[in-house]
Design a protein around this motif. Structure first.
Motif, PDB file in Angstrom:
ATOM      1  N   MET A   6       0.698  -1.358   0.098  1.00 48.88           N
ATOM      2  CA  MET A   6       0.070   0.060   0.012  1.00 48.88           C
ATOM      3  C   MET A   6       1.038   1.261  -0.047  1.00 48.88           C
ATOM      4  O   MET A   6       0.501   2.125  -0.592  1.00 48.88           O
ATOM      5  CB  MET A   6      -1.111   0.138   1.223  1.00 48.88           C
ATOM      6  N   ALA A   7       1.978   1.121   0.744  1.00 51.90           N
ATOM      7  CA  ALA A   7       2.869   2.365   0.951  1.00 51.90           C
ATOM      8  C   ALA A   7       3.429   2.734  -0.544  1.00 51.90           C
ATOM      9  O   ALA A   7       3.424   3.922  -0.973  1.00 51.90           O
ATOM     10  CB  ALA A   7       3.879   2.038   1.901  1.00 51.90           C
ATOM     11  N   ALA A  15       0.940   3.976  -3.100  1.00 48.50           N
ATOM     12  CA  ALA A  15       0.694   5.474  -2.785  1.00 48.50           C
ATOM     13  C   ALA A  15       1.712   6.311  -3.155  1.00 48.50           C
ATOM     14  O   ALA A  15       1.555   7.489  -3.949  1.00 48.50           O
ATOM     15  CB  ALA A  15       0.409   5.536  -1.395  1.00 48.50           C
ATOM     16  N   MET A  16       3.173   5.970  -2.944  1.00 48.72           N
ATOM     17  CA  MET A  16       4.095   6.661  -3.280  1.00 48.72           C
ATOM     18  C   MET A  16       4.199   6.987  -4.735  1.00 48.72           C
ATOM     19  O   MET A  16       4.472   8.031  -5.336  1.00 48.72           O
ATOM     20  CB  MET A  16       5.266   6.103  -2.728  1.00 48.72           C
ATOM     21  N   GLY A  25       1.370   8.859  -6.512  1.00 47.88           N
ATOM     22  CA  GLY A  25       1.715  10.437  -6.206  1.00 47.88           C
ATOM     23  C   GLY A  25       2.332  11.166  -7.057  1.00 47.88           C
ATOM     24  O   GLY A  25       2.093  12.572  -7.195  1.00 47.88           O
TER      25      GLY A  25
END
Lengths: 193, 193
Positions: B155-156, B159-160, B163
């Motif tokens: 998930m991290a 998202a990164m 972005g």
């Protein structure tokens, strides 16, 4: 603005903001009318104008107050860059997990700000990003971090950390402290020399 | 569905989708009417229903096709986990930088899908996340990655990487290849053993 003072405004003002926040998050700014906001608060549509000049002002104030609160809530501790970074990461996750609707609106409704209001919000966001970038640069200079581009690293880390609000559910597999720890581990390694 | 066939539908169908995408991204799903979409395409409102059953179907098809294209466009190469991860990272950035409006809608309009449609989109997203998590687990098992929680890391990282679409501007300081390289450097270190 005497008519915005007094105990009635003190109670209803925050209710108007909360109602606007809920409705904007649920339906989107453009789809929500002042009439709907008034109904959600439980006042006549005309009475809303005692508390706000218009829908744009409501949106702007929600986004501005969100950023000003974030900036007021965190100062870099007087500590080495790695400790500053850990403090930033843990605070960022904590702060944003407590405000998922504001996070959603702050991203989604930028397009609906007037150019003047957009410039203010963008300035506040830049102030916040600058704080993280200053930590990364300090660590870079002292040799504890190796970040090929501090600006990109700033944007990458903020997106990664804010993303927590899209999947985190209270009472799920991991509590907030565990999530903070796992994210900090990834950030620490991502920027390490 | 014979009336959706033929060269007229072949030309107008994609125009309807493009118009819906543009208008949803600009104003939000809830604020856009079928009449506005028809006006943007340049057809009568009634004619739209030759191409789509309703606004919900338009939104769902945009989001579903976006995810199916993403899944069809990338398969893990037959390579060690680190190479698979690099391929995933570079592809993810490239794919999403080419579709900023779809990325925006895919995040923002989840709330406006019917429960049935939401379940389909969520399933497709999970399929995509599972591919990244499989790489992280393989690297974890072979000892090249050290990821305390492969689900959170998935998930991290997504998202990164996603972005990038919020700040990247064509013709800016860095080209796409440079951005890919810098993000890959951070991801590689973040998951390294």
């Amino acid at each position: 603005m005497a008519r915005k003072q007094g105990s009635h405004a003190d109670i209803t003002g925050p209710k108007v903001r909360d109602a606007a926040l809920r409705l904007f998050a649920r339906h989107g700014f453009a789809a929500v009318s002042m009439r709907q906001i008034a109904a959600e608060v439980g006042v006549q549509a005309g009475a809303l104008y005692l508390y706000t000049s218009d829908k744009q002002a409501l949106l702007f104030e929600l986004m501005r107050d969100h950023m000003e609160e974030l900036l007021a809530d965190w100062q870099a501790p007087d500590a080495p860059p790695t400790d500053q970074l850990e403090d930033f990461v843990r605070h960022h996750i904590r702060f944003h997990l407590g405000r998922p609707e504001l996070v959603f609106i702050a991203y989604m409704e930028l397009r609906n700000l007037t150019p003047e209001n957009f410039a203010v919000i963008e300035g506040l966001r830049r102030d916040y990003e600058d704080r993280l970038e200053a930590i990364l640069r300090a660590g870079q200079q002292s040799g504890v971090f190796a970040v090929p581009d501090t600006k990109l690293a700033t944007m990458a880390l903020i997106a990664m950390l804010t993303g927590v609000t899209t999947w985190y559910r209270e009472g799920g597999r991991l509590n907030r402290a565990a999530v903070e720890g796992i994210y900090w581990d990834m950030v620490r390694k991502a920027v390490a020399a």
